[in-house]
Scaffold this active site. Sequence first.
Site, PDB file in Angstrom:
ATOM      1  N   ASP A 142      -1.205  -1.004   5.464  1.00  0.00           N
ATOM      2  CA  ASP A 142      -1.895   0.033   7.332  1.00  0.00           C
ATOM      3  C   ASP A 142      -3.359  -0.024   7.700  1.00  0.00           C
ATOM      4  O   ASP A 142      -3.595   0.851   8.881  1.00  0.00           O
ATOM      5  CB  ASP A 142      -1.078   0.969   6.833  1.00  0.00           C
ATOM      6  CG  ASP A 142      -1.929   2.237   5.956  1.00  0.00           C
ATOM      7  OD1 ASP A 142      -2.119   1.586   5.235  1.00  0.00           O
ATOM      8  OD2 ASP A 142      -1.850   3.290   6.739  1.00  0.00           O
ATOM      9  N   LYS A 143      -3.835  -0.910   6.948  1.00  0.00           N
ATOM     10  CA  LYS A 143      -5.710  -0.321   7.564  1.00  0.00           C
ATOM     11  C   LYS A 143      -5.743  -1.672   7.038  1.00  0.00           C
ATOM     12  O   LYS A 143      -5.343  -3.516   5.795  1.00  0.00           O
ATOM     13  CB  LYS A 143      -6.656   0.220   6.034  1.00  0.00           C
ATOM     14  CG  LYS A 143      -6.096   1.744   5.807  1.00  0.00           C
ATOM     15  CD  LYS A 143      -6.766   2.700   5.131  1.00  0.00           C
ATOM     16  CE  LYS A 143      -6.659   4.227   5.870  1.00  0.00           C
ATOM     17  NZ  LYS A 143      -5.043   4.564   5.941  1.00  0.00           N
ATOM     18  N   ASP A 155       1.042  -0.907   0.066  1.00  0.00           N
ATOM     19  CA  ASP A 155       0.209   0.034   0.026  1.00  0.00           C
ATOM     20  C   ASP A 155       1.034   0.983  -0.155  1.00  0.00           C
ATOM     21  O   ASP A 155       1.742   0.766   0.637  1.00  0.00           O
ATOM     22  CB  ASP A 155      -0.938  -0.206   1.298  1.00  0.00           C
ATOM     23  CG  ASP A 155      -1.778   1.550   1.049  1.00  0.00           C
ATOM     24  OD1 ASP A 155      -2.039   1.688   0.175  1.00  0.00           O
ATOM     25  OD2 ASP A 155      -1.770   1.664   2.438  1.00  0.00           O
ATOM     26  N   ARG A 156       0.627   2.188  -0.090  1.00  0.00           N
ATOM     27  CA  ARG A 156       1.403   3.789  -0.400  1.00  0.00           C
ATOM     28  C   ARG A 156       1.455   3.675   0.807  1.00  0.00           C
ATOM     29  O   ARG A 156       1.977   4.571   1.547  1.00  0.00           O
ATOM     30  CB  ARG A 156       1.305   4.317  -1.606  1.00  0.00           C
ATOM     31  CG  ARG A 156       2.429   5.685  -1.585  1.00  0.00           C
ATOM     32  CD  ARG A 156       1.557   6.336  -3.125  1.00  0.00           C
ATOM     33  NE  ARG A 156       0.970   7.639  -2.534  1.00  0.00           N
ATOM     34  CZ  ARG A 156       0.444   8.184  -2.842  1.00  0.00           C
ATOM     35  NH1 ARG A 156       0.688   8.945  -3.827  1.00  0.00           N
ATOM     36  NH2 ARG A 156      -0.378   9.362  -2.204  1.00  0.00           N
ATOM     37  N   ASP A 157      -0.142   5.177   1.088  1.00  0.00           N
ATOM     38  CA  ASP A 157      -0.237   5.712   2.119  1.00  0.00           C
ATOM     39  C   ASP A 157      -0.005   5.166   4.081  1.00  0.00           C
ATOM     40  O   ASP A 157      -1.328   4.292   3.555  1.00  0.00           O
ATOM     41  CB  ASP A 157      -1.156   6.749   2.148  1.00  0.00           C
ATOM     42  CG  ASP A 157      -1.317   7.631   0.716  1.00  0.00           C
ATOM     43  OD1 ASP A 157       0.018   8.188   0.431  1.00  0.00           O
ATOM     44  OD2 ASP A 157      -2.684   7.495   0.056  1.00  0.00           O
ATOM     45  N   ARG A 186     -10.853  -0.760  -6.050  1.00  0.00           N
ATOM     46  CA  ARG A 186     -11.296  -0.286  -4.640  1.00  0.00           C
ATOM     47  C   ARG A 186     -11.018  -1.105  -3.737  1.00  0.00           C
ATOM     48  O   ARG A 186     -12.079  -2.130  -4.048  1.00  0.00           O
ATOM     49  CB  ARG A 186     -11.959   0.785  -4.273  1.00  0.00           C
ATOM     50  CG  ARG A 186     -11.917   1.639  -3.645  1.00  0.00           C
ATOM     51  CD  ARG A 186     -13.269   2.330  -2.406  1.00  0.00           C
ATOM     52  NE  ARG A 186     -13.196   2.956  -1.625  1.00  0.00           N
ATOM     53  CZ  ARG A 186     -11.716   4.309  -1.922  1.00  0.00           C
ATOM     54  NH1 ARG A 186     -11.138   4.703  -2.268  1.00  0.00           N
ATOM     55  NH2 ARG A 186     -11.257   4.467  -0.660  1.00  0.00           N
ATOM     56  N   CYS A 219      -6.525   2.939  -7.487  1.00  0.00           N
ATOM     57  CA  CYS A 219      -7.775   3.156  -7.622  1.00  0.00           C
ATOM     58  C   CYS A 219      -8.625   5.026  -7.639  1.00  0.00           C
ATOM     59  O   CYS A 219      -8.235   5.153  -6.738  1.00  0.00           O
ATOM     60  CB  CYS A 219      -9.035   2.623  -7.033  1.00  0.00           C
ATOM     61  SG  CYS A 219     -10.775   3.212  -6.528  1.00  0.00           S
ATOM     62  N   HIS A 221     -11.644   6.248  -8.076  1.00  0.00           N
ATOM     63  CA  HIS A 221     -12.521   6.671  -7.617  1.00  0.00           C
ATOM     64  C   HIS A 221     -12.802   6.485  -6.081  1.00  0.00           C
ATOM     65  O   HIS A 221     -12.335   6.679  -5.365  1.00  0.00           O
ATOM     66  CB  HIS A 221     -13.639   5.237  -8.411  1.00  0.00           C
ATOM     67  CG  HIS A 221     -12.901   4.816  -9.669  1.00  0.00           C
ATOM     68  ND1 HIS A 221     -12.588   3.561 -10.028  1.00  0.00           N
ATOM     69  CD2 HIS A 221     -13.083   5.256 -10.892  1.00  0.00           C
ATOM     70  CE1 HIS A 221     -12.394   3.395 -11.227  1.00  0.00           C
ATOM     71  NE2 HIS A 221     -12.443   4.716 -11.593  1.00  0.00           N
TER      72      HIS A 221
END
Length: 175
Positions: free
Chosen positions: A130-131, A12-14, A104, A93, A95
């Site tokens: 992270d989620k 994941d990025r953020d 998504r 994604c 959207h």
Amino acid sequence: MSNLTKKIIFLDRDGVINYDHGYVGEIEKFEFIDGVFEACNHFSKLGYEIIVITNQSGIGRGYYSEEDFINLTNWMKDEFKKNGINILKVYYCPHSPDKDCECRKPKIGMITQAINDFNIDLEKSWLIGDKISDIQTAVNANIKNTILIKEDKKIASFTANSLFHTINIIKKQGK
């Protein structure tokens, strides 16, 4: 299985690569998390390639443009290259959550596209996010090796405080 199959670290990025300051769409707001380059170099030495999968609803919400995101992504990939790391591909994604698209997370559209683009061995691959929705994406795509950054171990295989701290989790294994 063929030796040509790729072992992938899906990132994941953020919140994993950069600090999540909320809707990061510009270079000026992008701040790498300490240890990211060291961790990714470690993964490369273990024979993994890196693919980024990221929800970017800031585009769909109009907070920044797709062009802004692409410029930021190209800059980010260049920063990785300067540190000896090749990002195989970045899937995103654009959207907003209300669009109910297939790309998504926690839906598996970005993983499916990666599988279509590359010969990936999901058994030997990892997903780090992270989620919970990142880990749910892995579960939905049958990626068993997961690491959840900065949250309780609920459905992830492992948890870590940062990407750097995953180095001790992902070891050369014969599986």
